[in-house]
Design a protein around this motif. Structure first.
Motif, PDB file in Angstrom:
ATOM      1  N   LEU A  15       0.725  -1.157   0.069  1.00 53.17           N
ATOM      2  CA  LEU A  15       0.107  -0.215  -0.132  1.00 53.17           C
ATOM      3  C   LEU A  15       0.854   1.306   0.083  1.00 53.17           C
ATOM      4  N   LYS A  16       2.056   1.160   0.719  1.00 54.66           N
ATOM      5  CA  LYS A  16       2.731   2.481   0.787  1.00 54.66           C
ATOM      6  C   LYS A  16       4.104   2.065   1.148  1.00 54.66           C
ATOM      7  N   ARG A  17       5.204   3.084   0.809  1.00 53.04           N
ATOM      8  CA  ARG A  17       6.445   2.803   1.132  1.00 53.04           C
ATOM      9  C   ARG A  17       7.088   3.517   2.236  1.00 53.04           C
ATOM     10  N   ARG A  24      10.600   2.579   8.230  1.00 51.30           N
ATOM     11  CA  ARG A  24      11.749   1.701   7.784  1.00 51.30           C
ATOM     12  C   ARG A  24      12.254   0.468   8.612  1.00 51.30           C
ATOM     13  N   PHE A  25      12.375   0.937   9.882  1.00 52.09           N
ATOM     14  CA  PHE A  25      12.991  -0.055  10.784  1.00 52.09           C
ATOM     15  C   PHE A  25      11.661  -1.230  11.086  1.00 52.09           C
ATOM     16  N   ILE A  30       9.322  -6.626   9.582  1.00 56.17           N
ATOM     17  CA  ILE A  30       8.364  -7.404   8.782  1.00 56.17           C
ATOM     18  C   ILE A  30       9.127  -8.389   7.721  1.00 56.17           C
ATOM     19  N   TYR A  31       9.980  -7.670   7.098  1.00 52.86           N
ATOM     20  CA  TYR A  31      10.626  -8.917   5.994  1.00 52.86           C
ATOM     21  C   TYR A  31      11.525  -9.828   6.714  1.00 52.86           C
ATOM     22  N   ARG A  78      10.688  -6.490  -4.370  1.00 54.51           N
ATOM     23  CA  ARG A  78      11.305  -5.155  -4.454  1.00 54.51           C
ATOM     24  C   ARG A  78      12.288  -4.652  -3.635  1.00 54.51           C
ATOM     25  N   HIS A  79      12.326  -4.988  -2.314  1.00 54.25           N
ATOM     26  CA  HIS A  79      13.147  -4.721  -1.413  1.00 54.25           C
ATOM     27  C   HIS A  79      14.449  -5.417  -1.775  1.00 54.25           C
TER      28      HIS A  79
END
Length: 217
Positions: A15-17, A24-25, A30-31, A78-79
């Motif tokens: 949904l968003k970056r 970001r942390f 999550i990743y 994407r990351h």
């Protein structure tokens, strides 16, 4: 039956970056949880609720970024591409004192997933999921970014005997990235990947005129 790219829904995309450091942390956590759960339970056993619990955040917070596990997967891929591009820029393009052979050696190892400092984790099943998370527009975007990366690397190779043509640059990109994807799909073990990288590096040097083929006796 595979879902056509024209049937992708908004739930299959992030949904968003994250913009702020704290966001970001959170997304990185999550990743990290996503990778641990996939390695432990597989894709079928992975749920957004499990990821939220493993991360230590509310499910609603995860949904602010990823409305489904397909969207989470899309964001992770994407990351990984962004981290790869950053690593190439730092280790291959930016250093000023490297000759072309060293730059290409570092590049092939990064693209082949052989760099020990490379954080990305891939699994063959990720390619099976591509129709669920990426349509042609997004695949072409990634293709263009990786091709531009090759152009930056070769522009930094100031000791090439001749400039690489656009056709050569694209051929190198297709050969190396396509080889990596196919090797991942068939599950080549690390020893064979190392040999592949060595031969691929030799092929790149030949195409760029940095070495010559020995004529058989």
């Amino acid at each position: 039956m595979r879902r056509s790219s024209t049937h992708l829904t908004p739930r299959a995309r992030p949904l968003k970056r994250p913009r702020q450091a704290r966001a970001r942390f959170t997304v990185q956590a999550i990743y990290d949880a996503y990778v641990r759960i996939w390695q432990r339970d597989g894709w079928e056993g992975l749920t957004t609720r499990k990821v939220a619990l493993e991360t230590g955040i509310a499910v609603g917070t995860l949904y602010d970024y990823f409305p489904s596990k397909e969207a989470l997967h899309s964001g992770y891929v994407r990351h990984c591409i962004e981290r790869l591009l950053e690593k190439v820029e730092q280790r291959v393009v930016a250093p000023e004192s490297l000759d072309s052979r060293v730059r290409l050696h570092r590049l092939i190892r990064l693209l082949g997933g052989l760099d020990r400092d490379q954080p990305s984790w891939f699994h063959p099943d990720m390619m099976r999921l591509e129709p669920l998370v990426a349509d042609r527009k997004y695949q072409q975007r990634a293709y263009g970014e990786l091709l531009a990366m090759w152009r930056r690397v070769l522009a930094a190779c100031t000791d090439l005997p001749r400039p690489a043509t656009p056709e050569t640059v694209e051929a190198l990109h297709l050969a190396v990235w396509g080889g990596r994807r196919y090797a991942l799909q068939v599950g080549l073990e690390e020893e064979r990947m190392v040999r592949w990288a060595e031969e691929t590096e030799r092929m790149c040097l030949l195409m760029l005129g940095l070495t010559s083929v020995e004529t058989p006796a």
